[in-house]
Motif scaffolding. Structure first.
Motif, PDB file in Angstrom:
ATOM      1  N   GLN A  44       7.920 -32.889  15.847  1.00 31.70           N
ATOM      2  CA  GLN A  44       9.032 -31.942  16.016  1.00 31.70           C
ATOM      3  C   GLN A  44       8.507 -30.571  16.159  1.00 31.70           C
ATOM      4  O   GLN A  44       9.020 -29.590  17.051  1.00 31.70           O
ATOM      5  N   LEU A  45       7.546 -30.257  15.502  1.00 32.24           N
ATOM      6  CA  LEU A  45       6.851 -28.748  15.536  1.00 32.24           C
ATOM      7  C   LEU A  45       6.376 -28.745  16.884  1.00 32.24           C
ATOM      8  O   LEU A  45       6.464 -27.624  17.482  1.00 32.24           O
ATOM      9  N   PHE A  46       5.611 -29.508  17.349  1.00 30.64           N
ATOM     10  CA  PHE A  46       4.809 -29.466  18.632  1.00 30.64           C
ATOM     11  C   PHE A  46       5.856 -29.410  19.618  1.00 30.64           C
ATOM     12  O   PHE A  46       5.678 -28.425  20.635  1.00 30.64           O
ATOM     13  N   ALA A  47       6.936 -30.393  19.623  1.00 21.90           N
ATOM     14  CA  ALA A  47       8.164 -30.241  20.778  1.00 21.90           C
ATOM     15  C   ALA A  47       8.668 -28.787  20.874  1.00 21.90           C
ATOM     16  O   ALA A  47       8.902 -28.279  21.850  1.00 21.90           O
ATOM     17  N   ARG A  48       8.740 -28.237  19.650  1.00 16.26           N
ATOM     18  CA  ARG A  48       9.587 -26.867  19.497  1.00 16.26           C
ATOM     19  C   ARG A  48       8.650 -25.888  20.272  1.00 16.26           C
ATOM     20  O   ARG A  48       9.230 -24.780  20.757  1.00 16.26           O
ATOM     21  N   GLU A  49       7.337 -25.754  19.579  1.00 16.88           N
ATOM     22  CA  GLU A  49       6.387 -24.910  20.049  1.00 16.88           C
ATOM     23  C   GLU A  49       6.182 -24.995  21.358  1.00 16.88           C
ATOM     24  O   GLU A  49       6.202 -24.110  22.303  1.00 16.88           O
ATOM     25  N   PHE A  50       6.159 -26.161  21.986  1.00 21.90           N
ATOM     26  CA  PHE A  50       6.208 -26.560  23.398  1.00 21.90           C
ATOM     27  C   PHE A  50       7.416 -25.839  23.984  1.00 21.90           C
ATOM     28  O   PHE A  50       7.164 -25.480  25.344  1.00 21.90           O
TER      29      PHE A  50
END
Length: 761
Positions: A176-182
């Motif tokens: 979820q961190l990656f998706a939101r940083e993306f």
């Protein structure tokens, strides 16, 4: 001795049928467990593996999310948990040579059972555009392909990041961190298809979208209502808790359209008495018509209101909101309408009322039988209404108990896998990592399929699971997936989703729960959250199935580095090297996880997350109190000559994973294409036992969907109702047929007609 996987698909179109059983577990379960474990793992590996399941120094079962008591049995697993472990710890392997011998077109013709039986995937595999077969690919190249596609998108919202409930807390938090940083909140997950209705109803009414009871509460209850749930197959270790509660004096009401062996009698294989005789569990069986639960609970609410002294007036006055509106609606509950909606008798409902009134401590448990209808959210609100009337929330031995189906589906949501995140969560995440998360809502499962279908989404990434097999409207879903530019599946084993691909596809093989996970800092542990909000560690003990596997956290971290590049300040490499560093960040972002690593070390059996309604009778809702609700009563109306179908599991499956072709408790052997119909309904429709029919669903827009070739089984279902296994019947569920509010597919109330066809074989 380990057996070889099947070469060809076994014949499944002529199942044998016997009378259903009336007791679960016992010696047959032990024998079946050992046979399947030995076939997959061999004798020595079976002992080495099963003795570590659900132990404090072992690994969490990859099956259901039922909790463990602090004192563990030597054998702390059930039959279906052992099957899940055996399938993961199998010695069978799917190598690049397998993919060379089986083009994707061939894999697409195979059953889910055959695919799953082939074994563990050993190498990352790539299907180039236009290719017929998967081919080996390096991890570096695989991540470069993902980066190529994601960075070429017009918007981050053209990417979908799906999560299965098997994913650990650490991997889920990173994803979820990656998706939101993306730049997207497109984080659909398997909860969208199961307990989303529970979370929606409980968040609105109690302020926390989780269950409010512990295992000890079940043991202390006076009355346990089990509604829309089959624990004998789906959560077998729950039967031990029900047995213990019964021994302490509890009474049990089962509310279900089908009689289920596990709720009739439990033969506990842990005790001599259990093996010989077992314990009767259900005191009152309410064989309700599919979808009639809201009407039942609303009438019970009216009857409680009409009984002098039955309402906990002190609790209602101090802790609740909306009582008068609810009471006015409840007093309108009609006996005749309720009897029509439920198929029950007046005497049965009055008996249930008597048991409710006699109980000071009541727990209501439920699963998909309540959550997968158009009116599921108001149904679960109605359950809460009844408990609030009796003051049965925030009291020991009382409360709500939605029983989660997958081992960490609840933990994944706690970690932020949600397409509609709370602003406070995003604020904490942004502060911790110096990013700016998107605030607009993303796509859930149904909206993700629609986005792929309509060209709004172009890249699909799945952390585990079998998305194509688990979702509704199979033909629509498969066409949608094939329209993607890239599909990526992080997997341990083959399933249908690997044969239904985008223009390009990747299979990224990962470590399982049973595998030892060693990174740069040493041996790692991951964590999970069970169905009752306890967080504990999981440590695999077996050598990985292949030296070419990566862990889920490592896959996310390397993908993030490839996609985000030097512009990301997030220490992805550090997170891959040491999962404790991930938990340090979780502790600063997610409430309840303060001092995560220290508490994990100090509590080998796990620690409980805070739950305001349970712990302090505080309700963090919009009103600051527990909310009564007063929705209109709904139930399915079925046209003449039609049946109301529910999809369900056999005893030889877990979610979409098919372990075998039998459903022992229901008397089905050697096949899955059966439809269970009441003998009088079948006779009225002109179907003898053993006849064959196509199942045709009818939707409100006039469209029809067909599942061909089902053997009609005369079975003691509720009148007007039928049942058949998924994923074979997912094709009948329209994508637009969903629960109000939660958007969960309405797989438990599908209007069908039976169309005769010649007998198979």
């Amino acid at each position: 001795m380990v057996s070889k996987p099947p070469v060809g698909d076994p014949v499944q179109d002529a199942p044998r049928v016997a009378a259903p059983q009336h007791a679960a577990a016992g010696l047959p379960a032990v024998a079946h467990t050992l046979r399947m474990a030995h076939e997959q793992m061999g004798v020595r590996r079976t002992a080495r593996t099963l003795l570590k399941v659900n132990q404090k120094d072992g690994f969490d079962c990859p099956g259901c999310a039922w909790p463990e008591a602090d004192k563990r049995h030597v054998a702390e697993f059930c039959e279906n948990g052992a099957k899940a472990v055996a399938e993961e710890a199998t010695l069978r392997r799917v190598t690049p040579e397998f993919f060379a011998a089986h083009p994707v077109a061939d894999l697409a013709t195979r059953s889910g059972y055959w695919l799953g039986q082939q074994g563990r995937i050993t190498h990352p595999m790539y299907l180039p555009e236009g290719a017929e077969r998967y081919e080996p690919v390096s991890w570096e190249r695989a991540f470069a392909i993902i980066a190529e596609e994601l960075t070429a998108l017009s918007s981050p919202d053209e990417a979908l990041f799906y999560t299965s409930g098997r994913t650990s807390n650490e991997a889920a938090f990173l994803l979820q961190l990656f998706a939101r940083e993306f730049g997207t909140n497109n984080l659909p997950d398997c909860s969208n298809m199961c307990h989303e209705s529970s979370g929606s109803a409980l968040t609105e009414t109690l302020g926390v979208g989780k269950g409010s009871v512990s295992l000890e509460d079940l043991h202390r209850a006076d009355l346990i209502v089990v509604a829309g749930q089959n624990p004998g197959t789906n959560h077998p270790r729950m039967l031990s808790a029900l047995e213990k509660a019964k021994a302490a004096g509890a009474r049990i009401i089962s509310v279900n359209p089908l009689p289920e062996a596990g709720l009739e009698r439990f033969k506990n294989p842990q005790t001599a008495q259990g093996l010989l005789k077992g314990a009767a569990l259900t005191d009152l069986f309410l064989q309700i018509r599919i979808g009639g639960d809201q009407a039942l609970f609303r009438l019970l609410g009216r009857l409680v209101l009409e009984t002098p002294g039955a309402v906990d007036e002190e609790f209602v006055a101090a802790y609740t909101h909306g009582f008068e509106e609810f009471a006015a609606a409840a007093r309108e509950a009609d006996w005749d309408e309720t009897l029509a909606a439920t198929g029950l008798t007046r005497a049965e409902i009055e008996k249930a009322l008597e048991m409710v009134l006699a109980s000071e401590r009541t727990i209501v448990c439920w699963a998909m039988g309540l959550t997968q209808h158009k009116h599921s959210v108001p149904t679960i609100r109605e359950v809460v209404n009844l408990l609030l009337l009796r003051g049965a929330v925030g009291r020991p031995g009382a409360g709500v108990c939605p029983v989660r189906g997958h081992s960490n589906v609840q933990g994944d949501r706690t970690m932020g896998i949600f397409e509609r995140p709370a602003p406070a969560f995003l604020d904490a995440l942004d502060k911790e990592f110096g990013i700016v998360s998107p605030r607009h809502h993303g796509f859930d499962v149904v909206r993700s399929i629609q986005a792929l279908r309509d060209g709004e989404a172009k890249v699909f990434f799945a952390m585990g699971g079998n998305f194509v097999g688990a979702t509704p409207d199979t033909e629509v879903t498969e066409a949608a997936m094939r329209s993607a530019r890239l599909t990526v599946h992080v997997s341990t084993k083959l399933n249908r989703s690997h044969a239904v691909t985008g223009r390009r596809a990747l299979i990224l093989p990962t470590l399982g729960r049973t595998d030892k996970d060693v990174q740069k800092s040493g041996r790692q542990v991951v964590t999970v959250e069970d169905s009752m909000g306890l967080v504990h560690a999981s440590r695999g003990n077996l050598p990985p199935a292949s030296p070419h596997l990566l862990s889920e956290p490592a896959i996310v971290a390397r993908m993030a580095r490839a996609v985000l590049g030097e512009g990301s300040a997030t220490p992805w490499e550090e997170f891959e090297a040491d999962y404790a560093r991930i938990r340090d960040r979780i502790a600063r972002v997610v409430p309840g996880f303060e001092d995560f690593n220290a508490r994990l070390a100090a509590n080998p059996g796990g620690f409980a997350l805070p739950h305001a309604p349970r712990d302090e009778r505080r309700f963090p809702t919009k009103t600051g109190k527990a909310n009564f609700t007063a929705a209109p009563v709904e139930y399915p109306r079925v046209p003449e000559g039609r049946l109301l179908l529910q999809t369900l599991r056999s005893h030889d499956q877990y979610n979409t994973t098919i372990y075998g072709l039998d459903d022992r408790y229901r008397g089905i052997t050697g096949g899955r294409r059966v439809v269970l119909v009441h003998p009088e309904d079948a006779a009225a429709l002109g179907f003898a036992d053993g006849a064959y029919a196509d199942l045709v669903s009818e939707w409100t827009d006039g469209s029809e969907r067909r599942a061909p070739g089902f053997r009609v089984v005369h079975y003691p279902t509720a009148r007007g109702c039928a049942a058949a296994y998924y994923p074979e019947t997912n094709v009948l569920v329209p994508l637009e047929s969903t629960a109000d509010v939660s958007n969960t597919p309405a797989s438990k109330s599908v209007i069908v007609r039976l169309v005769p066809r010649p007998a198979e074989g």
